[in-house]
Design a protein around this motif. Structure first.
Motif, short mmCIF file in Angstrom:
data_model
loop_
_atom_site.label_atom_id
_atom_site.label_comp_id
_atom_site.label_asym_id
_atom_site.label_seq_id
_atom_site.Cartn_x
_atom_site.Cartn_y
_atom_site.Cartn_z
N GLY A 31 -5.77 25.00 12.50
CA GLY A 31 -4.53 24.26 12.40
C GLY A 31 -4.67 23.11 11.42
N THR A 32 -5.86 22.54 11.38
CA THR A 32 -6.11 21.40 10.50
C THR A 32 -7.58 21.43 10.10
N ARG A 73 -1.73 12.85 12.15
CA ARG A 73 -2.14 14.25 12.06
C ARG A 73 -1.54 14.94 10.84
N ASN A 74 -0.38 14.47 10.39
CA ASN A 74 0.25 15.15 9.26
C ASN A 74 -0.20 14.59 7.92
N ARG A 96 -5.15 17.03 5.88
CA ARG A 96 -5.22 18.13 6.84
C ARG A 96 -5.39 19.49 6.15
N GLN A 129 7.89 18.32 13.11
CA GLN A 129 6.60 18.80 12.64
C GLN A 129 5.94 19.71 13.67
N SER A 147 0.97 22.27 17.35
CA SER A 147 -0.35 22.85 17.60
C SER A 147 -0.74 23.94 16.61
N LEU A 148 0.23 24.61 16.03
CA LEU A 148 -0.09 25.72 15.12
C LEU A 148 -0.69 25.18 13.82
N ARG A 149 0.03 24.26 13.18
CA ARG A 149 -0.47 23.53 12.00
C ARG A 149 -0.17 22.07 12.24
N PRO A 150 -0.95 21.41 13.08
CA PRO A 150 -0.59 20.07 13.54
C PRO A 150 -0.18 19.13 12.41
N GLY A 151 0.99 18.56 12.55
CA GLY A 151 1.44 17.58 11.58
C GLY A 151 2.20 18.15 10.41
N ALA A 152 2.11 19.45 10.19
CA ALA A 152 2.82 20.03 9.04
C ALA A 152 4.31 20.12 9.36
N PRO A 153 5.16 19.85 8.35
CA PRO A 153 6.59 20.01 8.61
C PRO A 153 6.89 21.46 9.00
N GLU A 159 7.84 23.90 6.36
CA GLU A 159 6.73 24.38 5.53
C GLU A 159 5.99 25.53 6.25
N GLN A 201 7.49 30.55 4.26
CA GLN A 201 6.92 31.78 3.69
C GLN A 201 6.95 32.96 4.66
N LYS A 238 8.80 36.72 4.12
CA LYS A 238 8.14 38.02 4.30
C LYS A 238 8.91 38.86 5.31
N LEU A 269 6.06 33.14 15.39
CA LEU A 269 6.80 32.88 16.62
C LEU A 269 5.92 33.15 17.84
N TYR A 302 6.47 24.04 20.38
CA TYR A 302 7.90 24.22 20.61
C TYR A 302 8.76 23.99 19.37
#
Lengths: 263, 503, 304
Positions: free
Chosen positions: B33-34, B169-170, B174, C71, C74-80, C83, C87, C91, C261, C270
């Motif tokens: 994840g990071t 975290r963001n 990361r 954001q 848990s999947l990509r913590p902190g990523a919007p 984003e 992609q 697909k 998902l 969530y």
């Protein structure tokens, strides 16, 4: 003939499920470490798994563990769909608009997505699986019943019965719902019945969701053999064949129940 | 003749060079994840970080803390502080030089409550960190530290890539991290694959020409990919794939033991408050039979792995003795109706909670259920996710039994698990003798005394049987025979990966 | 124009209610992603503020509706979230489009073409169609991979570029994914049954009989009329195809929105799960609005 064969097949499935229900749960979970991974024999018709559990026993009990939640899902979808569909078709107007909109909202969500979200939020058990599947399939039952009831409401038979003073409740429950919609509803629920078993198997196979080991289910039996001897191992293909048999039988019977006005 | 030979030689050399230049491809169940070491939540992330970052200390092949970014160090006589000189010539992947400020910054960032680092506990023993020169620093500890080197393996971050110690975290770091490690990030794709390339500026020789992480959720498919030669390494092989991989001549299995042991925990708030019932359960469980279908390992009699200096080899294993177990249960007012033990019309039934991400947990549960069923005890297993585990096991203690494992670092501090006031003692076990031994072991700075105290604690805990101690499981990594010098670290896997090479 | 507006309004309202409903469902869920962190209690207050979990429910619904998904937790913590899902959604859209096209194409051809030569393949395809998606995918993938291993070991072929399925993106993987999506779990059988019933009904209508007696070729009217049925078919099957993609993507390691998902739901991410369900709702509702507008337009044209 086809119809009789399909009915007979489903009766057999239900009987086997009933036998599975009557069997003690212990029979499915009894481990025999010294008899692990045995092939087919008189003692173990379909062999044993890596814990020495009898596959045939697990299949029978697994079938009952899938069939009864499937019946539960059908009950949920049947009751909700019948009530909502009848209300929409019979009352029309605002009721139809509001319930129709709610049905559309629910139908907008892909069924697998709805079930997945419910299971991951509330816990994956047969009960939640049945509730989620029942809810996910409610829109299609509602739509089918609503269309049929609306058509019947304006039919000459109903209009004539009204003129002859048949009470409304009788017209609605007996003439419209029972005589008019039973085939339509049965057809929809047969679809849900087989879809539920496929859904359970898919979730168990892919992500270990739904009915979990050590409780047997068709999905668990398939999942346990993932990637190992899939081509020749009866432990893989017999549960798969049972699943396909049920799907084929329910589809055949559902096809026999198509009424011209349903299409 | 030379006309033919020379191109042939060059061609062969070029071919050999290209063969040696192959990167290592390995699979993980999920993409990280990071890649920010401040927010590590799983081993997938920790393994990638092992390739990208360095710590002050690392593990030698014999698993002893050895300097990595540290050139030299000195621990104060009272063992409450230490001074460190950093290795010279170390640069970040962007070319800037490593400085003492980076180390101080990393420690402060981990401690900063605004950062909410998942690694904060790793530096809680450090009270202050101050740079005393461009490459020298001083650490002060909260109390005397027997072996602070063991705790200084956390990854060092580049201060110049952050605006302060309060890190979110963001933060862009990361997915775009730089470290001082032997490999640097080439790409982090949205599909979860990560490509690392060799860091040619690394302070030591790096033989491996990069690594590629592939996200492959299905373990069986991972094994197949190794057989199909589409991967070079599997971090952990599930027992059911061992036979297939063992039979493949192109694959080598590397057994390794982690500092972890399995147990069946009993909730002391209910029926398990009774020591006779705990003994009965322990005697009903045939540990060797449970272990057989899931792999190989060492059974344990107490809360340490067998190779631990704290393991008390004088403690004898509780024998599998269902007859005595039956007698004990009968003395508690239960009667056997032919299939179940019954009391007040209720069959003897226990709920066993297991975390659903335990790879082999399912097999163990099936076997435990089968064993207990033979002796008239019904087991109702529930597989729950981590959040439900925290809520039901840690907070509300809503369980009869749990199947789980404890993993420890080199210090093997079991105080929190077995002290009556321990923060991880969710079973509710309480023993004054054990408490006293654990308290003394924690405060003593004499290694021999600590060893003796913990061995005594092992004996005391085993006698009380607060849980059924099961085993330390052998883990297996599978590596293609194309990989040379492969040696895996039992926890971080890639600690020595720079010495690997793929032919 | 009015019909288009009406269908558009219904679609918009549907998405609003679906998103609000899903947001309420998630708000009622026991536990949150912070529970999954090792030091959950120590960082709870900080993270609740950072992740916007302390915001009232109505405000969260409002934010989602204007496309502010926040954001990933848990999947990509902190990523919007945008984003994280952009992609994979693209697909999934490509597989869905290709799957829909293949499904309707096969079903329509199967329903219309009466030639004896296609009867056997059609029957075979229909029988294959009842095989559940996950089983079909497993059989195809394992069959292809083991077949290649056997053939290469025997020296018959060299290692193909797509081998092994489905690790790397390849034309074959795309074809397999789209084929399984269009055919598996009775998707094709249902579509074929629906369209063949329509074709049968069309052929027995007076104008068709008249056209036949005049010697006009069937294609002059059949395909035009069948377009309406295809619209209804697509509108009806859009959610099923999206749901099917969740399974196909997981089995074939495709890494699309379905996989994201699934992972987000299991990992209690969530915001990502909510964003994807919102996009799926928009997708289905929007598509239905367009298709129903088209259908109504064509129907009016035919009545006129």
């Amino acid at each position: 003939m086809k119809r009789r064969a399909a009915i007979a097949s489903l009766v057999v499935v239900l009987l086997v499920a009933l036998i599975g229900t009557l069997m003690p749960d212990m029979a499915a979970t009894e481990t025999r470490p010294d008899q692990a991974n045995l092939g087919m024999s008189w003692a173990f018709w379909l062999g044993t798994d890596r814990h020495g559990r009898a596959i045939a026993t697990r299949l029978v009990i697994g079938l009952s563990n899938g069939v009864w939640p499937a019946v539960g899902a059908c009950t949920v979808a049947g009751v909700l769909g019948l009530v909502a569909g009848t209300a929409r078709g019979w009352l029309g107007g605002l009721t139809n608009t509001v319930l129709g909109f709610l049905t559309t909202v629910l139908a907008t969500m892909p069924r697998y997505v709805l079930v997945l979200v419910v299971l991951t939020i509330w816990g994956d058990s047969a009960l939640w699986l049945a509730l989620a599947a029942g809810l996910a399939w409610t829109p299609s039952v509602t739509e089918a019943v609503s269309a049929r009831v609306e058509r019947l409401r304006h039919s000459e038979t109903i209009l004539a019965s009204r003129l002859h003073g048949v009470p409304t409740w009788r017209l609605l429950l007996v003439h419209t719902v029972w005589f008019g919609c039973r085939k339509t509803v049965t057809r929809q629920l047969l679809g849900l019945f087989s879809a539920f078993l496929v859904l359970e198997a898919s979730l168990a196979y892919i992500g270990g969701l739904g009915i979990r080991e050590p409780t047997p289910s068709i999905g668990n039996l398939l999942a346990m053999q993932w990637g190992r001897g899939a081509w020749s191992d009866p432990r893989f293909w017999v549960p798969a064949a049972v699943l396909l048999f049920i799907v084929a039988a329910t589809r055949a019977l559902a096809h026999q129940l198509v009424e011209p006005a349903d299409v | 003749m030379p006309r033919l030979t020379l191109p042939f030689v060059f061609g062969a050399l070029a071919l050999a060079a290209s063969a040696i230049a192959s990167p290592l491809r390995y699979a993980e169940d999920g993409a990280p994840g990071t890649i920010n070491p401040l927010f590590t939540t799983n081993m997938t992330e920790a393994r990638v970080q092992e390739l990208l970052f360095d710590g002050l200390f690392t593990d030698s092949r014999s698993l002893v803390a050895t300097p990595e970014l540290v050139q030299s160090y000195q621990i104060a006589e009272d063992r409450q502080s230490m001074t460190i000189d950093l290795r010279s010539g170390v640069t970040w992947h962007d070319g800037q030089a490593l400085s003492a400020d980076d180390v101080v910054f990393t420690i402060n960032a981990m401690k900063d409550p605004t950062t909410a680092s998942t690694e904060a506990a790793r530096v809680s023993f450090i009270t202050t960190a101050e740079a005393t020169g461009p490459r020298s620093l001083r650490l002060t500890f909260a109390g005397p530290e027997l072996s602070p080197e063991d705790k200084l393996s956390f990854k060092i971050l580049p201060k110049h890539r952050f605006s302060g110690t309060a890190i979110q975290r963001n933060d862009a770091f990361r997915t775009n991290p730089i470290g001082t490690g032997p490999f640097k990030l080439a790409s982090f794709s949205a599909d979860g694959s990560i490509v690392l390339e060799r860091n040619v500026e690394y302070f030591a020789e790096v033989d491996l020409n990069g690594a590629t992480l592939r996200e492959v959720a299905d373990k069986s498919y991972q094994a197949k990919l190794l057989v199909y030669q589409s991967l070079e390494a599997l971090v952990r092989v599930v027992p059911r794939d061992l036979a297939t991989l063992e039979a493949d001549r192109g694959i080598e299995l590397y057994p390794y033991q982690t500092n972890s042991w399995w147990y069946i925990g009993m909730n002391h708030q209910g029926v398990w408050a009774d020591p006779d019932m705990r003994s009965a359960l322990t005697m009903m469980i045939n540990v060797d039979e449970l272990l057989r279908p899931i792999g190989t390992g060492d059974t344990v009699t107490g809360p340490f792995v067998r190779s631990s200096p704290f393991y008390n080899h004088d403690v004898r294993k509780v024998a599998h003795d269902p007859d005595t177990a039956r007698t004990l249960i009968a003395t508690k007012g239960y009667t056997f109706d032919g299939t179940h033990w019954v009391k007040d019309g209720q069959p003897l039934t226990f709920r066993l909670l297991v975390q659903d991400d335990q790879e082999v947990g399912q097999d163990v549960v099936i076997a435990i259920q089968g064993q207990l069923q033979r002796y008239g005890v019904t087991l109702e297993p529930e597989f729950i996710d981590e959040a439900a585990w925290k809520s039901r096991v840690w907070q509300s203690r809503d369980f009869d039994l749990v199947l789980s494992q404890w993993t420890f670092d080199r210090n093997e501090d079991i105080h929190e698990q077995f002290h009556s006031q321990g923060s991880r003692n969710f079973t509710g076990y309480a023993s004054e003798t054990t408490d006293a031994l654990l308290d003394q072991a924690r405060t003593t700075v004499d290694p021999q005394a600590k060893r003796s105290l913990l061995q005594q604690a092992h004996g005391s805990i085993s006698a009380d049987q607060p849980m059924v101690f099961l085993w330390t499981l052998n883990s297996y990594a599978a590596v293609s025979t194309r990989v040379q010098n492969a040696e895996v670290h039992p926890f971080y896997f890639f600690t020595w990966a720079q010495d690997w090479s793929v032919e | 124009m009015l019909a288009a507006l009406k269908h558009g309004a219904v679609a918009a309202l549907t998405v609003v209610v679906a998103v609000a409903g899903m947001q309420v469902l998630l708000a009622l869920a026991p536990g949150d992603p912070i529970d999954l962190l090792p030091n959950a209690e120590a960082v709870r207050a900080t993270l609740e503020a950072q992740w916007g979990l302390d915001v009232p429910l109505w405000e969260r619904i409002g934010r989602t509706l204007i496309g502010d998904f926040g954001q990933s937790l848990s999947l990509r913590p902190g990523a919007p979230v945008r984003e994280v899902i952009a992609q994979p959604l693209l697909k999934t859209a490509s597989w869905w489009l290709a799957g829909s096209a293949l499904l309707t194409g096969l079903a329509a051809v199967g329903a219309v073409v009466q030639r004896r030569s296609i009867r056997v393949p059609r029957a075979v395809l229909m029988v294959v169609s009842i095989v559940p998606t996950f089983l079909l995918a497993h059989l195809i993938v394992n069959g292809a991979n083991e077949g290649v291993v056997a053939a290469t070991d025997a020296g018959l072929i060299s290692r193909p570029s797509w081998f092994p399925l489905p690790l790397d993106a390849s034309t074959l993987r795309f074809v397999v994914a789209v084929g399984i999506l269009a055919i598996g779990s009775a998707s094709l059988l249902d579509a074929y049954t629906e369209l063949s019933t329509q074709v049968h009904a069309l052929r027995s209508r007076p104008f068709a009989i008249a056209a036949h007696s005049r010697g006009e070729p069937e294609r002059s009217w059949l395909w035009r009329h069948l377009a309406i049925a295809v619209c209804e078919l697509l509108a009806g099957r859009a959610p099923a195809l999206l749901g099917g993609l969740v399974i196909v993507e997981k089995v074939l390691l495709l890494g699309g929105a379905g996989t994201v998902l699934w992972d987000a739901a299991v990992g209690r991410d969530y915001p990502v799960a909510l964003a994807l369900t919102a996009v799926f709702a928009l997708w289905v509702a929007g598509l239905r609005a367009v298709l129903y507008t088209l259908r109504d337009h064509w129907r009016r044209g035919q009545t006129a």
